[in-house]
Structures are given as structure tokens and as C-alpha cells.
Design a protein around this motif. Structure first.
Motif, PDB file in Angstrom:
ATOM      1  N   THR A  17       0.838  -1.208   0.000  1.00  0.00           N
ATOM      2  CA  THR A  17       0.000   0.000   0.000  1.00  0.00           C
ATOM      3  C   THR A  17       0.867   1.248   0.000  1.00  0.00           C
ATOM      4  O   THR A  17       0.757   2.089  -0.882  1.00  0.00           O
TER       5      THR A  17
ATOM      6  N   HIS B 128      -3.749   2.580   5.684  1.00  0.00           N
ATOM      7  CA  HIS B 128      -3.215   1.272   5.275  1.00  0.00           C
ATOM      8  C   HIS B 128      -4.214   0.168   5.634  1.00  0.00           C
ATOM      9  O   HIS B 128      -4.513  -0.704   4.804  1.00  0.00           O
TER      10      HIS B 128
ATOM     11  N   ALA C 111      -7.138   0.209   3.439  1.00  0.00           N
ATOM     12  CA  ALA C 111      -6.765  -0.223   2.083  1.00  0.00           C
ATOM     13  C   ALA C 111      -6.629  -1.740   2.024  1.00  0.00           C
ATOM     14  O   ALA C 111      -7.093  -2.380   1.069  1.00  0.00           O
TER      15      ALA C 111
END
Ligand code: BGC
Length: 401
Positions: A168, A207, A210
Motif C-alpha cells: 500500500t 493502510h 486499504a
């Protein structure tokens, strides 16, 4: 299997061996190699009047057009894995208007990797944002996370084309120092500034959101992020200070990856942390072109620390290398770094792969001077000129396949 030097070959293969299936790759960053990343905040900074960025990225090494040559070089040398990035500023040049043509560009790269037998590890964010995002508050925007997820959604055709692994963020722990250092990390000779706590938190939340989104949409793709982990150890009596130093600089980001498929470790150097939490500068240390102490064993040390604090999290070394004009020194350094990595694995660290930084000499965040590449690039013709280290390091690929 063991890699041994063949008699008569000019260079020995690396003296360390790795298990079958170990990922054997090279890493590049998008903004540092593609060139003309016009819609990004770094491009703006590099080109604004009175810019503090010493040298512009400009055409970089034109990998936006020459990625096929780059892939050929990596695959031809024996590498099986290739870490490259996508640029948010290209995918979404205008807020809310993704570019289908740019999505297609990166999809072609993923296809092109497969054709050459390279498994792509895709970096979604490597220090650069679209200018529209930064200018409107950047990671301080209340909707920063949904904005990043929208970018990820736009990337679906790229990821579905056959991406094996996604990172990511590249070095969120360095990104989180940007509010504190206007210029990039290449300027630093010792240690890392303390990350901005608010930004660190936002990046960790982004993060995790994601990863959840990608897991949902792209099952089977391995997910993680890449953390700059240098081998900093306590000077006598400074154990508590060194622990605090590491906790804020990298460990909080490693812990945030627990539950991911891997954590990327980016290790280059190390040193001692003294009382008060300041790195102890060793005036006698040999230094690289970026001013970092030459400590090849730092790779093993960094990996050992990561596996101590997150014992069940698989590790991939997604960056390791040396800025030097002397390619023999690169080979000696990397050979010793790999030996230290193998030592950490023998002692139980779960390491799944190694990606060298970098395939190419490239733009080092404000300077063209540091030479990290296995391949040099002519600044006028963009011709790729392999250094002996390319064949040397790549030669282990077929052995571990
Ligand atoms: C970054 C790269 C950089 C490299 C060498 C890492 O911090 O991910 O962008 O070029 O180290 O400084």
C-alpha cells in the motif's frame, strides 16, 4: 540448493543460498524512474520558483516509456520478481476523474511482466500525492481515507491483470517525517527524524482500510506495506531510549501490519542510539554517497528485530542496497548483506524474499548523484548500461526458482 561459482565465469554468484520459492527481485519507485509526473505534488515542489529541491526529476530515466527494457534486463539477469509503482497523480489527475488510458498503461506493464516471467509487486504510494490532494489538505483532509480507497478502486483492472503482491505505502514512517523535514531523506546522514504522530496515525488507518478493501476486492493477492527499518541498537545504558526511538520510528508501523500477508523491510544502515535517544555519530564509519554508515549486516539486524516484535508476520526485504560509484563495493556489500539475512533466517526469521534497491540508477529525491543501481542510465540517451552487479545478483534467481 547452494549457489556456487562456476569456474571460468568472471564473477562468482552470491555466496549465500536461499530456499526454493524465495522471491528474487529488484525494486524501483515510480516517480524516481518514470519521468514527467506532472500532476504530482513533488513535481510542483521541484519546479516552483525558488524550489529547495536541488535537482529536478525531469524525464527521470524515462521508465514510463522504457519499462519493457527494464523488465527485459531484470528477467534476463535471472530475477523472478519486480517491484514497481503506480502513480496516483496519473491514475487520478483530477479529483474524481480517473484516467482510463493511464490505468491501461499500468495494466500493460503487469501483462508485460507476466510475459517475461516476472511477478509484479505493486507499490500504490511512494512519497508522492496528486497535487490536487496535497493542495486541498492532503492527509489532513477528513476524507483522505475514502479518497485513497477511490484511487485503489480505479486500479482494479491493473491488479486483476495478475499482480501477485501489493504494497500500500512505501515507508509510511519516512512519509510521516515529511512535515518535519522539507527535503527528502537522502539529506540525512544519521538517524531518522521522529514521525509526526498525527500523520503516522492517519497513514496506519489508511493502510488498514486499504488492506481491507483490497482483500475484499482482490482475494488471493498478498498485501502489506514497506517500512524503513534500520539496525539501530542501544549504546550502553541507553536501552530505554533506544526502545522509544525504534518504537516511534518503525516498530509502531510494523505492528500495524500484523495480520497482513507480509511486511516489507527496507534496510540500509544502522548504528547506536545513545542516552537521550540521539544516534551516536561514528566519525570513523565508512560512508556511502548518501552519507550512511556502510553496515551490510544491518539487513540481518533489521530483520531480526522485526521478527522479534512481530513473530508471525512474514517478511519480504523490499529494499536493500548501497549508493556507490564503485560497483565492486556494491557486490561486496550485497554479498555480506545477504549472508546476514541468511543468518537471521537460520535463526528463525520468516523471510520470503529479497528485492534489491535498485535496478536502475535513478533520481534520489532531489539529487542525481547517489548511484544505487545495478544498471547505469545515460542521462541523454537513456541507454541502459548494465553493471557487473546485475548479472552477479541475478544469477541466484535460477538457482532458487
Ligand atoms: C526509498 C527510496 C529511496 C531509497 C534510497 C527508500 O527510502 O523508498 O525511494 O530511493 O530508500 O534512499
Amino acid at each position: 540448493m547452494t549457489a556456487t561459482a562456476r569456474p571460468g565465469t568472471p564473477l562468482s554468484t552470491p555466496s549465500t543460498s536461499f530456499p526454493a520459492g524465495f522471491l528474487w527481485g529488484v525494486s524501483v519507485g515510480a516517480h524516481q524512474t518514470e519521468g514527467n509526473n506532472l500532476g504530482s505534488d513533488w513535481w510542483f515542489r521541484e519546479n516552483e520558483p525558488g524550489s529547495t529541491v536541488r535537482e529536478r526529476s525531469g524525464d527521470a530515466v524515462d521508465s514510463y516509456h522504457r519499462w519493457r527494457e527494464d523488465f527485459d534486463l531484470a528477467a534476463g539477469a535471472g530475477f523472478t520478481d519486480y517491484r514497481f509503482g503506480v502513480e496516483w497523480a496519473r491514475i487520478e489527475p483530477v479529483d474524481g476523474h480517473p484516467s482510463r488510458a493511464q490505468v491501461d498503461h499500468y495494466r500493460r506493464m503487469v501483462d508485460g511482466a507476466a510475459v517475461r516471467g516476472l511477478r509484479p509487486l505493486l507499490t500504490l504510494h511512494h512519497f508522492t500525492n496528486p497535487l490536487w490532494f496535497t493542495a486541498s489538505g492532503g492527509w489532513g483532509r477528513t476524507d483522505a481515507i475514502p479518497r485513497f480507497l477511490r484511487y485503489i478502486d480505479a486500479l482494479a483492472p491493473v491488479i486483476d491483470a495478475g499482480v501477485a503482491r501489493v504494497m500500500t505505502f512505501n515507508e509510511p514512517n519516512v512519509l510521516a517525517t515529511f512535515p518535519r523535514i522539507a527535503a527528502g531523506r537522502g539529506e540525512l546522514s544519521e538517524g531518522l527524524p521522529e514521525p509526526d504522530e498525527v500523520l503516522a496515525r492517519v497513514l496506519i488507518e489508511t493502510h488498514q482500510a486499504a488492506v481491507a478493501r483490497l482483500r475484499d476486492r482482490h482475494p488471493g493477492v498478498e498485501l502489506g506495506w514497506g517500512i524503513s527499518v534500520q539496525d539501530y541498537r542501544a549504546a550502553p545504558g541507553a536501552e530505554a531510549d533506544a526502545e522509544t526511538y525504534s518504537e516511534t520510528r518503525d516498530q509502531q508501523f510494523v505492528r500495524a501490519a500484523v495480520g497482513d500477508d507480509f511486511v516489507g523491510v527496507h534496510a540500509y544502515t544502522g548504528g547506536l542510539i545513545g542516552i537521550g535517544g540521539k544516534p551516536v555519530v561514528d566519525p570513523h564509519a565508512e560512508r556511502t554517497q548518501t552519507g550512511w554508515a556502510v553496515l551490510p549486516d544491518a539487513l540481518g539486524g533489521a530483520v531480526r528485530r522485526v521478527s522479534r516484535i512481530a513473530p508471525h508476520l512474514p517478511i519480504i526485504v523490499t529494499e536493500n542496497g548501497i549508493a556507490t560509484a564503485d560497483d565492486r563495493r556494491r557486490i561486496t556489500f550485497t554479498d555480506a548483506a545477504l549472508a546476514s539475512l541468511r543468518g537471521a533466517m537460520d535463526d528463525g526469521a520468516d523471510v520470503r524474499g529479497y528485492f534489491h534497491w535498485s535496478l536502475l540508477d535513478n533520481w534520489e529525491w532531489g539529487s542525481w548523484s547517489p548511484r544505487f543501481g545495478l544498471v547505469a542510465v545515460d542521462p541523454e540517451t537513456f541507454a541502459r548500461i548494465p553493471k557487473p552487479s546485475l548479472a552477479w545478483l541475478g544469477s541466484l534467481g535460477p538457482v532458487i526458482r
